[in-house]
Write a protein that holds these residues in place. Sequence first.
Motif, mmCIF file in Angstrom:
data_model
loop_
_atom_site.group_PDB
_atom_site.id
_atom_site.type_symbol
_atom_site.label_atom_id
_atom_site.label_comp_id
_atom_site.label_asym_id
_atom_site.label_seq_id
_atom_site.Cartn_x
_atom_site.Cartn_y
_atom_site.Cartn_z
ATOM 1 N N ASP A 168 73.182 62.235 -37.527
ATOM 2 C CA ASP A 168 72.537 62.281 -36.201
ATOM 3 C C ASP A 168 72.803 63.289 -35.191
ATOM 4 O O ASP A 168 72.073 63.402 -34.147
ATOM 5 N N VAL A 169 73.592 64.210 -35.484
ATOM 6 C CA VAL A 169 73.983 65.385 -34.660
ATOM 7 C C VAL A 169 73.689 66.600 -35.337
ATOM 8 O O VAL A 169 72.544 67.288 -34.777
ATOM 9 N N GLU A 170 74.386 67.233 -36.277
ATOM 10 C CA GLU A 170 73.737 68.475 -36.856
ATOM 11 C C GLU A 170 74.421 68.342 -38.254
ATOM 12 O O GLU A 170 75.802 68.235 -38.247
ATOM 13 N N PHE A 171 73.852 68.881 -39.301
ATOM 14 C CA PHE A 171 74.588 68.910 -40.444
ATOM 15 C C PHE A 171 73.703 69.971 -41.212
ATOM 16 O O PHE A 171 72.637 70.562 -40.949
ATOM 17 N N TRP A 172 74.392 70.477 -42.441
ATOM 18 C CA TRP A 172 74.111 71.412 -43.282
ATOM 19 C C TRP A 172 74.129 70.797 -44.643
ATOM 20 O O TRP A 172 75.185 70.061 -45.137
ATOM 21 N N LEU A 173 73.081 71.143 -45.555
ATOM 22 C CA LEU A 173 72.940 70.728 -46.772
ATOM 23 C C LEU A 173 73.051 71.974 -47.878
ATOM 24 O O LEU A 173 72.257 72.837 -47.506
ATOM 25 N N ALA A 174 73.892 71.901 -48.821
ATOM 26 C CA ALA A 174 73.631 73.194 -50.024
ATOM 27 C C ALA A 174 73.452 72.603 -51.189
ATOM 28 O O ALA A 174 74.169 71.475 -51.598
ATOM 29 N N ASN A 222 67.698 76.930 -61.360
ATOM 30 C CA ASN A 222 67.230 78.203 -61.642
ATOM 31 C C ASN A 222 68.308 79.214 -60.975
ATOM 32 O O ASN A 222 67.964 80.536 -61.216
ATOM 33 N N GLY A 223 69.273 78.765 -61.018
ATOM 34 C CA GLY A 223 70.539 79.732 -60.773
ATOM 35 C C GLY A 223 70.653 80.259 -59.306
ATOM 36 O O GLY A 223 71.509 80.873 -58.794
ATOM 37 N N ASN A 224 69.918 79.387 -58.161
ATOM 38 C CA ASN A 224 70.195 79.814 -56.829
ATOM 39 C C ASN A 224 70.759 78.661 -56.030
ATOM 40 O O ASN A 224 70.832 77.482 -56.637
ATOM 41 N N ILE A 225 71.209 78.897 -54.903
ATOM 42 C CA ILE A 225 71.709 77.852 -53.899
ATOM 43 C C ILE A 225 70.850 77.839 -52.767
ATOM 44 O O ILE A 225 71.022 79.037 -51.943
ATOM 45 N N TYR A 226 70.442 76.597 -52.358
ATOM 46 C CA TYR A 226 69.498 76.604 -51.112
ATOM 47 C C TYR A 226 70.432 75.748 -49.925
ATOM 48 O O TYR A 226 70.912 75.044 -50.549
ATOM 49 N N ILE A 227 70.421 76.484 -48.848
ATOM 50 C CA ILE A 227 70.843 75.871 -47.714
ATOM 51 C C ILE A 227 69.927 75.312 -46.781
ATOM 52 O O ILE A 227 69.075 76.022 -46.345
ATOM 53 N N LEU A 228 70.024 74.075 -46.283
ATOM 54 C CA LEU A 228 69.216 73.584 -45.476
ATOM 55 C C LEU A 228 69.949 72.931 -44.089
ATOM 56 O O LEU A 228 71.044 72.521 -44.217
ATOM 57 N N ARG A 229 69.176 73.053 -43.037
ATOM 58 C CA ARG A 229 69.805 72.305 -41.864
ATOM 59 C C ARG A 229 68.996 71.014 -41.362
ATOM 60 O O ARG A 229 67.871 70.798 -42.015
ATOM 61 N N ARG A 230 69.368 70.417 -40.363
ATOM 62 C CA ARG A 230 68.801 69.274 -39.923
ATOM 63 C C ARG A 230 67.250 69.363 -39.345
ATOM 64 O O ARG A 230 67.112 70.424 -39.115
ATOM 65 N N ASP A 231 66.364 68.757 -39.672
ATOM 66 C CA ASP A 231 64.980 68.681 -39.472
ATOM 67 C C ASP A 231 64.388 69.765 -40.146
ATOM 68 O O ASP A 231 63.224 70.158 -39.680
ATOM 69 N N SER A 232 64.763 70.319 -41.134
ATOM 70 C CA SER A 232 64.113 71.488 -41.816
ATOM 71 C C SER A 232 63.685 70.847 -43.281
ATOM 72 O O SER A 232 64.374 70.214 -44.046
ATOM 73 N N LYS A 233 62.367 71.122 -43.603
ATOM 74 C CA LYS A 233 61.691 70.382 -44.695
ATOM 75 C C LYS A 233 61.987 71.489 -45.758
ATOM 76 O O LYS A 233 61.796 70.754 -47.152
ATOM 77 N N HIS A 234 62.160 72.667 -45.741
ATOM 78 C CA HIS A 234 62.201 73.473 -46.636
ATOM 79 C C HIS A 234 63.603 74.192 -46.546
ATOM 80 O O HIS A 234 64.268 74.333 -45.281
ATOM 81 N N PRO A 235 64.213 75.106 -47.351
ATOM 82 C CA PRO A 235 65.454 75.759 -47.351
ATOM 83 C C PRO A 235 65.452 76.776 -46.359
ATOM 84 O O PRO A 235 64.435 77.369 -46.121
ATOM 85 N N LYS A 236 66.483 77.087 -45.644
ATOM 86 C CA LYS A 236 66.783 78.029 -44.578
ATOM 87 C C LYS A 236 67.253 79.308 -45.075
ATOM 88 O O LYS A 236 66.904 80.326 -44.763
ATOM 89 N N TYR A 237 68.350 79.240 -45.832
ATOM 90 C CA TYR A 237 68.747 80.082 -46.431
ATOM 91 C C TYR A 237 68.774 79.975 -48.251
ATOM 92 O O TYR A 237 68.927 78.853 -48.616
ATOM 93 N N CYS A 238 68.947 81.141 -48.726
ATOM 94 C CA CYS A 238 69.125 81.292 -50.467
ATOM 95 C C CYS A 238 69.963 82.095 -50.897
ATOM 96 O O CYS A 238 70.015 83.315 -50.412
#
Length: 597
Positions: free
Chosen positions: A258-264, A269-285
Amino acid sequence: MAAASSSDYNGCGAESNEANSKWLDAHYDPMANIHTFSACLALADLHGDGEYKLVVGDLGPGGQQPRLKVLKGPLVMTESPLPALPAAAATFLMEQHEPRTPALALASGPCIYVYKNLRPYFKFSLPQLPPNPLEQDLWNQAKEDRIDPLTLKEMLESIREMAEEPLSVQSLRFLQLELSEMEAFVNQHKSNSIKRQTVITTMTTLKKNLADEDAVSCLVLGTENKELLVLDPKAFTILAKMSLPSVPVFLEVSGQFDVEFWLAAACRNGNIYILRRDSKHPKYCIELSAQPVGLIWVHNILVVGSTQDSLHGFTHKGKKLWTVHMPAAILTMNLLEQHSRGLQAVMAGLANGEVRIYRDKALLNVIHTPDAVTSLCFGRYGREDNTLIMTTRGGGLIIKILKRTAVFVEGGSEVGPPPAQAMKLNVPRKTRLYVDQTLREREAGTAMHRAFQTDLYLLRLRAARAYLQALESSLSPVSATAREPLKLHAVVSIWVQGLGPTFKLTLHLQNTSTARPVLGLLVCCLYNEALYSLPRAFFKVPLLVPGLNYPLETFVESLSNKGISDIIKVLVLREGQSAPLLSAHVNMPGSEGLAAA
């Protein structure tokens, strides 16, 4: 939980015999028959009685059925069969009402089985996916007997090879059958509707709105359909859905939903994708050079284990911080969190039977085991706060308890400032002169800074003028480059022939290199043609052997009878280049002065 004797332990870990060991050997059973990995281990107070138990999603090797096991101490308390292989196990609080008993979630196939007080409470199934239109049309034709089973098989195989979406379970089972069994299978299932179901690949928990240890948490799922789902802890509805370029295999979260979160998410495919709250697609790779074998979030640093036998540290934006190489392949990873000392570290189980504990890239401790460790779990077990539970490749169970007096000290790979930086310097006492000077600097700091800037600009201006003058005059008797180690010296000899004086100009050129000869040089003389005449104003220089002094001679005839003198500029150049390597100015005497002499 009483510590086992050394004879019961069968020599597990040479470190246990050392007086400075940080661990107590509580239990070792090489025949425990537990086969699992770290994602299927969880510690929780399942009955709210303060007695923490171990939940194991057992894979059931050797054709055995997968089972859910709950251990109390070294013994299996309960076990129940599972319909499919377990993918992950997690404990979480569903609500704040008393008694605050955590629920157990076990991901298996397309479902999540939720238990409360070790009793089935809820079953969540992933939403079905739309079937392939071509596959649906083929089964409709089979239903109407317009195609035979052999044609159906050939068409389904072509769809499986060409289509991006996988086939349904019904079609995959049909393709595995023998020719004699196909007709009966088609007659039995041709009336059924085609259903395409994905499965869960990984699972973790995310705090809902508070960061407390006993706060309500949401379940975060990774699916074979390249999606991440966040579930509501009460209604088990989908709160958020995110898409990934590949199938996730490891998940780590930070923050509150409900506040702010990060998902890794570490993917296949050997990559790590990082997503933030309210993002439907990865923000960093983060692109890895090898496949990941583990992912841990420690103090805002993502620690990744790879198949190249190394640990890597990254920021949440993907910047690489450090790399540590392991002596063997990494089999499993997990987090070690000691709340009493505020310690967070990474545990890595290696194929050589070691369990290494790292804080950042500093090695804290090494545990030796009799077999390679395949799963790790650290936390409160029974009534002991700091318990390490390990399962081995052969199905063994190892339980160790961290001593209350144990303190992890960083080893030789310590990072940060050196120890000498913490030593106090013998600073002398402040004198009256120092205090007066400090007060003057405070009062006239702006004026002092301006005076300093003025002097600095004047110094730069003088240096630039001197440099420009040197370039314009090209006055450089010694080469300034290491590629052309040369030295030039000019001498003027005077000859009197008839009515006009003739001068002999001798140039002494020396190769100052120790072993490399110099070839392809030219000598050019620049002079006033109204005053002097040179028959050889431009000539080639022979090969210069290192260390020898080469005299080069040319004649200069004075044309003026008024006693006017001037300079002759001598330049040494490389063939094909316009910038001189060496230069020298020769002051020539006048003709009347020589006649008088």
